[in-house]
Design a protein around this motif. Sequence first.
Motif, mmCIF file in Angstrom:
data_model
loop_
_atom_site.group_PDB
_atom_site.id
_atom_site.type_symbol
_atom_site.label_atom_id
_atom_site.label_comp_id
_atom_site.label_asym_id
_atom_site.label_seq_id
_atom_site.Cartn_x
_atom_site.Cartn_y
_atom_site.Cartn_z
ATOM 1 N N ALA A 8 0.832 -1.198 0.000
ATOM 2 C CA ALA A 8 0.000 0.000 0.000
ATOM 3 C C ALA A 8 0.866 1.247 0.000
ATOM 4 C CB ALA A 8 -0.903 0.013 1.235
ATOM 5 N N SER A 9 0.216 2.333 -0.298
ATOM 6 C CA SER A 9 0.811 3.646 -0.136
ATOM 7 C C SER A 9 -0.277 4.531 0.442
ATOM 8 C CB SER A 9 1.332 4.185 -1.480
ATOM 9 O OG SER A 9 0.318 4.151 -2.454
ATOM 10 N N ALA A 10 0.120 5.687 0.919
ATOM 11 C CA ALA A 10 -0.837 6.642 1.461
ATOM 12 C C ALA A 10 -0.924 7.808 0.488
ATOM 13 C CB ALA A 10 -0.390 7.128 2.836
ATOM 14 N N TYR A 11 -2.125 8.316 0.270
ATOM 15 C CA TYR A 11 -2.250 9.506 -0.559
ATOM 16 C C TYR A 11 -3.038 10.562 0.174
ATOM 17 C CZ TYR A 11 -7.049 8.467 -2.423
ATOM 18 O OH TYR A 11 -8.388 8.242 -2.600
ATOM 19 N N GLY A 53 -7.159 0.563 15.321
ATOM 20 C CA GLY A 53 -6.536 1.314 16.412
ATOM 21 C C GLY A 53 -5.835 2.584 15.980
ATOM 22 N N LEU A 54 -5.664 2.816 14.671
ATOM 23 C CA LEU A 54 -5.063 4.076 14.230
ATOM 24 C C LEU A 54 -5.986 5.226 14.616
ATOM 25 C CD1 LEU A 54 -3.792 3.306 10.598
ATOM 26 C CD2 LEU A 54 -2.423 3.622 12.652
ATOM 27 N N PRO A 55 -5.437 6.377 14.993
ATOM 28 C CA PRO A 55 -6.296 7.523 15.315
ATOM 29 C C PRO A 55 -7.032 8.040 14.081
ATOM 30 C CG PRO A 55 -3.954 8.090 15.543
ATOM 31 C CD PRO A 55 -4.017 6.656 15.169
ATOM 32 N N LEU A 56 -8.282 8.419 14.286
ATOM 33 C CA LEU A 56 -9.092 8.991 13.220
ATOM 34 C C LEU A 56 -9.116 10.508 13.342
ATOM 35 C CD1 LEU A 56 -12.156 6.569 13.256
ATOM 36 C CD2 LEU A 56 -10.420 6.779 11.460
ATOM 37 N N PRO A 57 -9.238 11.207 12.224
ATOM 38 C CA PRO A 57 -9.384 12.667 12.292
ATOM 39 C C PRO A 57 -10.612 13.016 13.131
ATOM 40 C CG PRO A 57 -9.125 11.940 10.019
ATOM 41 C CD PRO A 57 -9.285 10.712 10.854
ATOM 42 N N PRO A 88 0.389 17.145 3.912
ATOM 43 C CA PRO A 88 1.370 16.208 4.474
ATOM 44 C C PRO A 88 1.109 15.807 5.926
ATOM 45 C CG PRO A 88 2.472 17.994 3.321
ATOM 46 C CD PRO A 88 1.012 18.338 3.369
ATOM 47 N N ALA A 89 0.551 16.710 6.715
ATOM 48 C CA ALA A 89 0.302 16.394 8.127
ATOM 49 C C ALA A 89 -0.705 15.264 8.295
ATOM 50 C CB ALA A 89 -0.185 17.642 8.871
ATOM 51 N N SER A 90 -1.537 15.044 7.281
ATOM 52 C CA SER A 90 -2.583 14.029 7.411
ATOM 53 C C SER A 90 -2.024 12.607 7.476
ATOM 54 C CB SER A 90 -3.569 14.140 6.248
ATOM 55 O OG SER A 90 -2.962 13.752 5.034
ATOM 56 N N ALA A 91 -0.833 12.392 6.996
ATOM 57 C CA ALA A 91 -0.245 11.050 7.003
ATOM 58 C C ALA A 91 0.515 10.747 8.286
ATOM 59 C CB ALA A 91 0.677 10.883 5.798
ATOM 60 N N ARG A 92 0.560 11.690 9.210
ATOM 61 C CA ARG A 92 1.328 11.490 10.454
ATOM 62 C C ARG A 92 0.902 10.267 11.246
ATOM 63 N NH1 ARG A 92 1.221 17.451 12.017
ATOM 64 N NH2 ARG A 92 2.969 18.242 10.796
ATOM 65 N N ALA A 93 -0.406 10.041 11.351
ATOM 66 C CA ALA A 93 -0.893 8.899 12.146
ATOM 67 C C ALA A 93 -0.340 7.596 11.600
ATOM 68 C CB ALA A 93 -2.416 8.860 12.165
ATOM 69 N N ILE A 94 -0.315 7.469 10.296
ATOM 70 C CA ILE A 94 0.204 6.242 9.694
ATOM 71 C C ILE A 94 1.710 6.144 9.921
ATOM 72 C CG2 ILE A 94 0.690 5.147 7.464
ATOM 73 C CD1 ILE A 94 -2.177 5.766 6.680
ATOM 74 N N LYS A 95 2.414 7.241 9.724
ATOM 75 C CA LYS A 95 3.870 7.222 9.915
ATOM 76 C C LYS A 95 4.231 6.936 11.369
ATOM 77 C CE LYS A 95 4.900 10.262 6.073
ATOM 78 N NZ LYS A 95 5.278 11.592 5.644
ATOM 79 N N LYS A 96 3.542 7.594 12.302
ATOM 80 C CA LYS A 96 3.824 7.406 13.734
ATOM 81 C C LYS A 96 3.505 5.990 14.201
ATOM 82 C CE LYS A 96 3.317 11.876 15.951
ATOM 83 N NZ LYS A 96 2.446 12.661 16.845
ATOM 84 N N SER A 97 2.513 5.379 13.601
ATOM 85 C CA SER A 97 2.081 4.049 14.039
ATOM 86 C C SER A 97 3.096 2.961 13.694
ATOM 87 C CB SER A 97 0.750 3.689 13.390
ATOM 88 O OG SER A 97 0.938 3.363 12.020
ATOM 89 N N GLY A 98 3.967 3.264 12.742
ATOM 90 C CA GLY A 98 4.901 2.241 12.291
ATOM 91 C C GLY A 98 4.252 1.226 11.359
ATOM 92 N N LEU A 99 3.081 1.562 10.838
ATOM 93 C CA LEU A 99 2.360 0.680 9.935
ATOM 94 C C LEU A 99 3.256 0.308 8.762
ATOM 95 C CD1 LEU A 99 -0.423 -0.592 9.237
ATOM 96 C CD2 LEU A 99 -0.924 1.504 7.997
ATOM 97 N N ASN A 100 3.409 -0.981 8.528
ATOM 98 C CA ASN A 100 4.226 -1.475 7.426
ATOM 99 C C ASN A 100 3.361 -1.520 6.175
ATOM 100 O OD1 ASN A 100 5.806 -2.804 5.597
ATOM 101 N ND2 ASN A 100 6.241 -4.562 6.903
ATOM 102 N N LEU A 101 3.473 -0.505 5.336
ATOM 103 C CA LEU A 101 2.642 -0.422 4.147
ATOM 104 C C LEU A 101 3.010 -1.464 3.091
ATOM 105 C CD1 LEU A 101 2.369 3.457 3.770
ATOM 106 C CD2 LEU A 101 0.596 1.878 4.547
ATOM 107 N N ALA A 102 4.137 -2.134 3.275
ATOM 108 C CA ALA A 102 4.548 -3.148 2.302
ATOM 109 C C ALA A 102 3.719 -4.424 2.404
ATOM 110 C CB ALA A 102 6.027 -3.482 2.480
#
Length: 119
Positions: A8-11, A53-57, A88-102
């Motif tokens: 996956a990727s985030a957009y 469990g990821l935070p929602l807006p 760019p700030a919208s992707a912080r939750a995914i980046k902070k979570s350590g979610l492995n998008l691969a």
Amino acid sequence: MTVRSAPASAYKLGGGGGTRDSMGCKVVPMRTLAVDPRVVPKGTVVFIKETVGLPLPGGGVHDGLWYASDVGGLIKGDRIDLFTGDGPASARAIKKSGLNLAHLTVTEVSTFHGCPPAS
């Protein structure tokens, strides 16, 4: 029920995308999913267990449900694209979570008609 492992990727908005998905519906942060419709049909509700469990807006936590209502030029085959929101700030939750998008586990659980829910 189809279960697959998908990279996956985030957009986000501001990266060339519009505010509407390919079904004409408003994109919903942390809910809209772009897919290759030959692999996951538009109108499919999918469960991605790694996003639970990821935070929602606006508060709350993600239940893992995403709505396949968009497509993208780079989304081919089993690849998916998670819509995170505006800028760019919208992707912080995914980046902070350590979610492995691969490696995400994508399970098709149902379908929806019309536009996906707003939250």
